[in-house]
Scaffold this active site. Structure first.
Site, PDB file in Angstrom:
ATOM      1  N   ARG A 175       0.812  -1.224   0.000  1.00 28.70           N
ATOM      2  CA  ARG A 175       0.000   0.000   0.000  1.00 28.70           C
ATOM      3  C   ARG A 175       0.848   1.279   0.000  1.00 28.70           C
ATOM      4  NH1 ARG A 175      -2.463  -3.535  -1.326  1.00 28.70           N
ATOM      5  NH2 ARG A 175      -4.448  -4.356  -0.597  1.00 28.70           N
ATOM      6  N   SER A 227     -11.260   1.223   3.420  1.00 28.18           N
ATOM      7  CA  SER A 227     -10.558   0.912   4.667  1.00 28.18           C
ATOM      8  C   SER A 227      -9.824   2.143   5.187  1.00 28.18           C
ATOM      9  CB  SER A 227      -9.567  -0.228   4.443  1.00 28.18           C
ATOM     10  OG  SER A 227     -10.252  -1.428   4.136  1.00 28.18           O
ATOM     11  N   GLU A 304      -4.757   4.643   6.416  1.00 28.22           N
ATOM     12  CA  GLU A 304      -4.607   4.454   4.980  1.00 28.22           C
ATOM     13  C   GLU A 304      -5.168   5.664   4.239  1.00 28.22           C
ATOM     14  OE1 GLU A 304      -5.933   1.029   1.786  1.00 28.22           O
ATOM     15  OE2 GLU A 304      -5.219   0.406   3.752  1.00 28.22           O
TER      16      GLU A 304
END
Length: 310
Positions: A175, A227, A304
């Site tokens: 990520r 998320s 995130e």
């Protein structure tokens, strides 16, 4: 300072929107105003707009679909360049290599690649955001990530200049990539996909989309940004990341709410912004979630989503 002369020059290359509310350009449907938003239809529009602003000393940032952003209620003091294809994008293919613009929606890329039999990228099905944003954040699902298929990218640097980079130079990690630190923006990319039958790819895409429908909210109905926290790095020989949602649920966060922001009933790592929610509600809820996991498990969750503004 954005004067009339600069506005006229910008209007010649992009759609100019003065004093927009950024809530109209994010999937959270939250965020205050900014002085100027330039909707850039293509890479040339984006680079020219960026160069004009940089030359004039006007600070700016670039956004895509706004699917991973929490913009402050006060808004932003800088200009915003929007690079997101609202219409059908053009995807060029040569064998198993595909050239795609950074403003293409990631799900559109998956759909087109499958429909035309260009190669399997079904794991990207249903993921919101643009290809450029996906590459910067190395988006993925089901054990696969877009960095695995990227060969080269053409990048715009913060001053509007353009360079080319290889996948190795992007330093893909879970990520993340070097782009998150550099601030460079993906104008377009060349990706290489593995051949697969259209029937097999379409079946997998439909399976993934149905799975997302059952477990994830539709941001157009329930505003959210997917998320909120990154999954947890492996701490055992199994070397598998552990879902942040599991830790949140175990910490009792499932029923958390702050103002108009609440946890999605089917997923403890997704925040829903109800009609009366503010960006500050969402921010305070993330702080509450972090504190709950810290108290129970002794580690700090890492966001995130990206926070913009005060």
């Amino acid at each position: 300072m954005i004067d009339d002369v600069l506005l006229t020059r910008l209007a010649a290359v992009a759609e100019v929107i003065q004093d927009p509310k950024l809530k109209d350009f994010t999937t959270f449907k939250l965020g205050g105003p900014c002085p100027l938003l330039l909707d850039c239809a293509d890479a040339d529009s984006l680079t020219t707009s960026a160069a004009l602003l940089a030359d004039a000393g006007v600070p700016f940032l670039v956004m895509g679909q706004g699917s991973n952003l929490l913009v402050a209620d006060r808004g932003l003091e800088c200009a915003v360049l929007r690079y997101c294809a609202d219409r059908e994008p053009a995807v060029e293919a040569s064998g198993s290599r595909i050239t795609v613009t950074g403003n293409t929606l990631l799900d559109d890329l998956a759909r087109i690649a499958i429909e035309k039999g260009l190669g399997d990228i079904s794991f990207c099905s249903g993921i919101p955001g643009t290809v450029g944003g996906a590459i910067a954040g190395n988006a993925g699902a089901f054990g696969q990530q877009i960095g695995d298929v990227v060969e080269t990218v053409r990048l715009m640097l913060p001053d509007g200049s353009v360079i080319e980079s290889t996948a190795d130079e992007l330093e893909f990690q879970y990520r993340s990539s070097a782009l998150k630190q550099s601030g460079a923006v993906v104008l377009d990319a060349v990706i290489k996909l593995k051949p697969c039958s259209i029937e097999t790819m379409q079946a997998e895409r439909e399976r993934i989309l149905e799975l997302r429908r059952t477990k994830h909210p539709d941001w157009k109905v329930n505003p959210c940004a997917g998320s909120v926290f990154r999954n947890i790095e492996p701490t055992s020989a199994a070397e598998r990341r552990q879902a942040a949602g599991w830790f949140l649920e175990e910490a009792g966060a499932k029923g958390f709410r702050v103002g108009g922001a609440r946890l999605f009933e089917k997923h403890a790592n997704i925040i829903i912004a109800e009609p009366d929610a503010t960006a500050n509600d969402v921010y305070l809820l993330t702080e509450k979630m972090i504190a709950a996991v810290q108290e129970k498990f002794g580690f700090t969750l890492e966001r995130e989503i990206k926070l913009l503004g005060f």
